[in-house]
Design a protein around this motif. Structure first.
Motif, mmCIF file in Angstrom:
data_model
loop_
_atom_site.group_PDB
_atom_site.id
_atom_site.type_symbol
_atom_site.label_atom_id
_atom_site.label_comp_id
_atom_site.label_asym_id
_atom_site.label_seq_id
_atom_site.Cartn_x
_atom_site.Cartn_y
_atom_site.Cartn_z
ATOM 1 N N ASP A 184 0.756 -1.218 0.173
ATOM 2 C CA ASP A 184 0.001 -0.075 -0.007
ATOM 3 C C ASP A 184 0.750 1.245 0.154
ATOM 4 O OD1 ASP A 184 0.751 -0.460 2.425
ATOM 5 O OD2 ASP A 184 -1.133 0.187 3.453
ATOM 6 N N SER A 185 2.089 1.222 0.610
ATOM 7 C CA SER A 185 2.719 2.341 0.756
ATOM 8 C C SER A 185 3.347 2.808 -0.691
ATOM 9 C CB SER A 185 4.087 2.272 1.653
ATOM 10 O OG SER A 185 3.496 2.148 2.965
ATOM 11 N N ALA A 186 3.870 1.586 -1.362
ATOM 12 C CA ALA A 186 4.317 1.929 -2.823
ATOM 13 C C ALA A 186 3.386 2.198 -3.837
ATOM 14 C CB ALA A 186 4.944 0.375 -3.022
ATOM 15 N N LEU A 187 2.046 1.833 -3.364
ATOM 16 C CA LEU A 187 0.894 2.348 -4.373
ATOM 17 C C LEU A 187 0.620 3.762 -4.251
ATOM 18 C CD1 LEU A 187 -0.985 1.685 -6.710
ATOM 19 C CD2 LEU A 187 -2.746 0.942 -4.999
ATOM 20 N N ALA A 188 0.483 3.909 -3.023
ATOM 21 C CA ALA A 188 0.234 5.345 -2.498
ATOM 22 C C ALA A 188 1.340 6.504 -3.124
ATOM 23 C CB ALA A 188 0.237 5.860 -1.057
ATOM 24 N N ALA A 189 2.644 5.905 -3.004
ATOM 25 C CA ALA A 189 3.664 6.805 -3.595
ATOM 26 C C ALA A 189 3.354 6.770 -5.195
ATOM 27 C CB ALA A 189 5.095 6.134 -3.355
ATOM 28 N N GLU A 190 3.283 5.610 -5.815
ATOM 29 C CA GLU A 190 2.990 5.746 -7.290
ATOM 30 C C GLU A 190 1.911 6.664 -7.722
ATOM 31 O OE1 GLU A 190 3.350 3.791 -11.294
ATOM 32 O OE2 GLU A 190 4.615 4.249 -9.526
ATOM 33 N N LEU A 191 0.700 6.567 -6.708
ATOM 34 C CA LEU A 191 -0.360 7.574 -7.199
ATOM 35 C C LEU A 191 0.140 9.127 -6.996
ATOM 36 C CD1 LEU A 191 -3.332 5.725 -5.606
ATOM 37 C CD2 LEU A 191 -2.539 5.424 -8.170
ATOM 38 N N ASP A 192 0.828 9.362 -5.985
ATOM 39 C CA ASP A 192 1.467 10.636 -5.796
ATOM 40 C C ASP A 192 2.104 11.163 -7.148
ATOM 41 O OD1 ASP A 192 0.192 11.073 -3.377
ATOM 42 O OD2 ASP A 192 2.018 10.490 -2.186
ATOM 43 N N ARG A 193 3.064 10.366 -7.669
ATOM 44 C CA ARG A 193 3.825 10.470 -8.722
ATOM 45 C C ARG A 193 2.970 10.868 -9.900
ATOM 46 N NH1 ARG A 193 4.965 9.029 -13.429
ATOM 47 N NH2 ARG A 193 3.766 6.867 -12.809
ATOM 48 N N ILE A 194 1.903 9.914 -10.127
ATOM 49 C CA ILE A 194 0.980 9.989 -11.336
ATOM 50 C C ILE A 194 0.059 11.381 -11.150
ATOM 51 C CG2 ILE A 194 -0.992 9.278 -12.267
ATOM 52 C CD1 ILE A 194 0.001 6.286 -11.394
ATOM 53 N N ARG A 195 -0.208 11.687 -10.111
ATOM 54 C CA ARG A 195 -0.955 13.043 -10.007
ATOM 55 C C ARG A 195 -0.028 14.254 -10.353
ATOM 56 N NH1 ARG A 195 -3.329 11.510 -5.936
ATOM 57 N NH2 ARG A 195 -1.616 12.136 -4.358
ATOM 58 N N GLN A 196 1.165 14.048 -10.082
ATOM 59 C CA GLN A 196 2.207 15.265 -10.467
ATOM 60 C C GLN A 196 2.659 15.237 -11.853
ATOM 61 O OE1 GLN A 196 5.585 14.818 -8.068
ATOM 62 N NE2 GLN A 196 4.416 15.077 -5.848
ATOM 63 N N ASP A 197 2.504 14.260 -12.486
ATOM 64 C CA ASP A 197 3.284 13.912 -13.772
ATOM 65 C C ASP A 197 1.893 13.714 -14.879
ATOM 66 O OD1 ASP A 197 5.607 13.919 -12.724
ATOM 67 O OD2 ASP A 197 5.795 11.626 -13.038
ATOM 68 N N GLY A 198 0.658 13.505 -14.449
ATOM 69 C CA GLY A 198 -0.463 13.290 -15.061
ATOM 70 C C GLY A 198 -0.378 12.316 -16.223
ATOM 71 N N ILE A 199 0.218 11.058 -15.630
ATOM 72 C CA ILE A 199 0.341 9.982 -16.758
ATOM 73 C C ILE A 199 0.816 8.773 -15.866
ATOM 74 C CG2 ILE A 199 3.104 10.289 -17.319
ATOM 75 C CD1 ILE A 199 2.459 9.566 -20.055
ATOM 76 N N ALA A 200 0.296 7.424 -16.241
ATOM 77 C CA ALA A 200 0.511 6.315 -15.614
ATOM 78 C C ALA A 200 1.244 5.326 -16.572
ATOM 79 C CB ALA A 200 -0.685 5.959 -14.922
ATOM 80 N N PHE A 201 1.935 4.389 -15.928
ATOM 81 C CA PHE A 201 2.393 3.321 -16.670
ATOM 82 C C PHE A 201 2.134 1.989 -16.048
ATOM 83 C CE2 PHE A 201 5.239 7.152 -17.496
ATOM 84 C CZ PHE A 201 5.126 7.086 -18.800
ATOM 85 N N ASP A 202 2.041 0.900 -16.860
ATOM 86 C CA ASP A 202 1.774 -0.466 -16.431
ATOM 87 C C ASP A 202 2.856 -1.326 -16.936
ATOM 88 O OD1 ASP A 202 1.052 -2.998 -16.353
ATOM 89 O OD2 ASP A 202 -0.957 -2.927 -16.929
#
Length: 273
Positions: A184-202
Motif C-alpha cells: 500500500d505504501s508503494a502504491l500510494a507513492a505511485e499515485l502521488d507521482r502520477i498526480r504530479q506527472d499526469g501519466i501512468a505506466f503499467d
C-alpha cells in the motif's frame, strides 16, 4: 440355496442445487459461444445437469428473454444485455459516444491497441477498445472490469480520486503478476507521482509481457471523466515513447468534454427561461 445377488445399479447422485443455482450454471456455461449459440446437450454437460433439467430451465429463461433460440441452439438474450447496462452509471454511454472519435484518432496515430476506461468503484470498466495491427493478449475487454491498482488506466484515475484511492489502499492488493504493486505504501507513492506527472505506466502489472501507458481525460473542476491508454507487447512497445501522442489526443478530448458541458448548460438555461 444362497439368496440371489441383486445386480448393481448406478443411481445418479441427487442434485440438491436450487433452481436459481442451476440456471446460473447454465448461463455461465455459454462461455465464448454466448452469441453464436450452444445446444441443449452440450449446455447440460457443461453445467453438470441432466438434459431434461437443462431443457426445462432453458424454457423458463427463454420465456423471460434471458436466452433465445437460434435454430436448435440457445444463446444469451436481450434481457441480459439490458440488465448489464444498468450495472454502470448512465453517463458512461454518453462518455463513450463523446470520446470514441478521439480513441479512433489515437489508434490512427499509433496502430496499437487503445482503450477508453472509467472508474467504477475500485475497478475500471473498459468502455471501448480498438485492436492494433499486431494485437497482444490482454485481460481487457469492452464492458469488462479490472481492479484499478494493476492497470495504467486504473492508476491514473485513482490518482485524482482520493476517496476511492483510500478505499483501495485500505484493502489487500491482489497480485496478478510479480510486477503488480501489492504494497500500500508503494502504491500510494505511485499515485502521488502520477498526480504530479499526469501519466501512468503499467509494466507487466496486469499481464506478463504487456506494457501500457495511460492519461486522464480531464473534465470541469480538474477531475477526469475517463482515461485513455495505449498497450503493446514489452519486447517491442515502449510506452514512454508514445506519451506525447497520448497526451495530445487526451487534451483534445478534454476540450470536447468542456464544449459538450457548455452546450448542455446553455440548452438547460434556454429550457428554464
Amino acid at each position: 440355496m444362497p439368496p440371489a445377488t441383486k445386480p448393481h445399479v448406478n443411481v445418479p447422485a441427487r442434485d440438491d442445487r436450487a433452481a436459481i443455482d442451476k440456471a446460473i450454471s447454465l448461463l455461465l456455461s455459454f462461455g465464448e459461444q454466448a452469441n453464436s449459440g450452444v445446444g441443449v446437450s452440450e449446455l447440460a454437460r457443461r453445467a453438470g445437469l441432466s438434459k431434461s433439467t437443462a431443457f426445462r430451465l432453458l424454457g423458463m429463461l427463454e420465456r423471460n428473454e434471458v436466452v433465445e433460440r437460434v435454430g436448435r441452439n440457445y444463446r444469451l438474450g436481450s434481457r441480459l444485455h439490458e440488465l448489464g447496462s444498468h450495472v454502470y452509471a448512465p453517463g458512461h454511454d454518453r462518455t463513450r459516444d463523446l470520446l470514441i472519435p478521439y480513441l479512433a484518432d489515437l489508434y490512427s496515430l499509433t496502430q496499437e491497441t487503445v482503450h477508453l476506461a472509467v472508474l467504477h468503484g475500485t475497478e475500471v470498466v473498459y468502455l471501448a477498445k480498438l485492436f492494433g495491427h499486431r494485437p497482444v493478449p490482454a485481460p481487457s475487454r469492452i464492458g469488462g472490469r479490472m481492479p484499478a491498482h494493476c492497470t495504467a488506466v486504473g492508476k491514473v484515475l485513482l490518482a485524482y480520486e482520493p476517496a476511492t484511492a483510500a478505499e483501495v489502499l485500505a484493502a489487500p492488493l491482489r497480485g496478478f503478476t510479480p510486477q503488480t504493486i501489492t504494497d500500500d505504501s508503494a502504491l500510494a507513492a505511485e499515485l502521488d507521482r502520477i498526480r504530479q506527472d499526469g501519466i501512468a505506466f503499467d509494466d507487466g502489472e496486469a499481464r506478463p509481457g504487456l506494457n501500457c501507458v495511460a492519461v486522464p481525460v480531464m473534465g470541469p473542476g480538474g477531475r477526469p471523466v475517463a482515461a485513455m491508454s495505449i498497450a503493446g507487447p514489452a519486447e517491442r512497445f515502449e510506452p514512454r515513447l508514445r506519451s506525447p501522442q497520448l497526451r495530445r489526443v487526451a487534451a483534445a478530448a478534454a476540450q470536447e468534454v468542456l464544449r459538450a458541458r457548455r452546450a448542455a448548460s446553455a440548452a438547460s438555461r434556454t429550457l428554464v427561461s
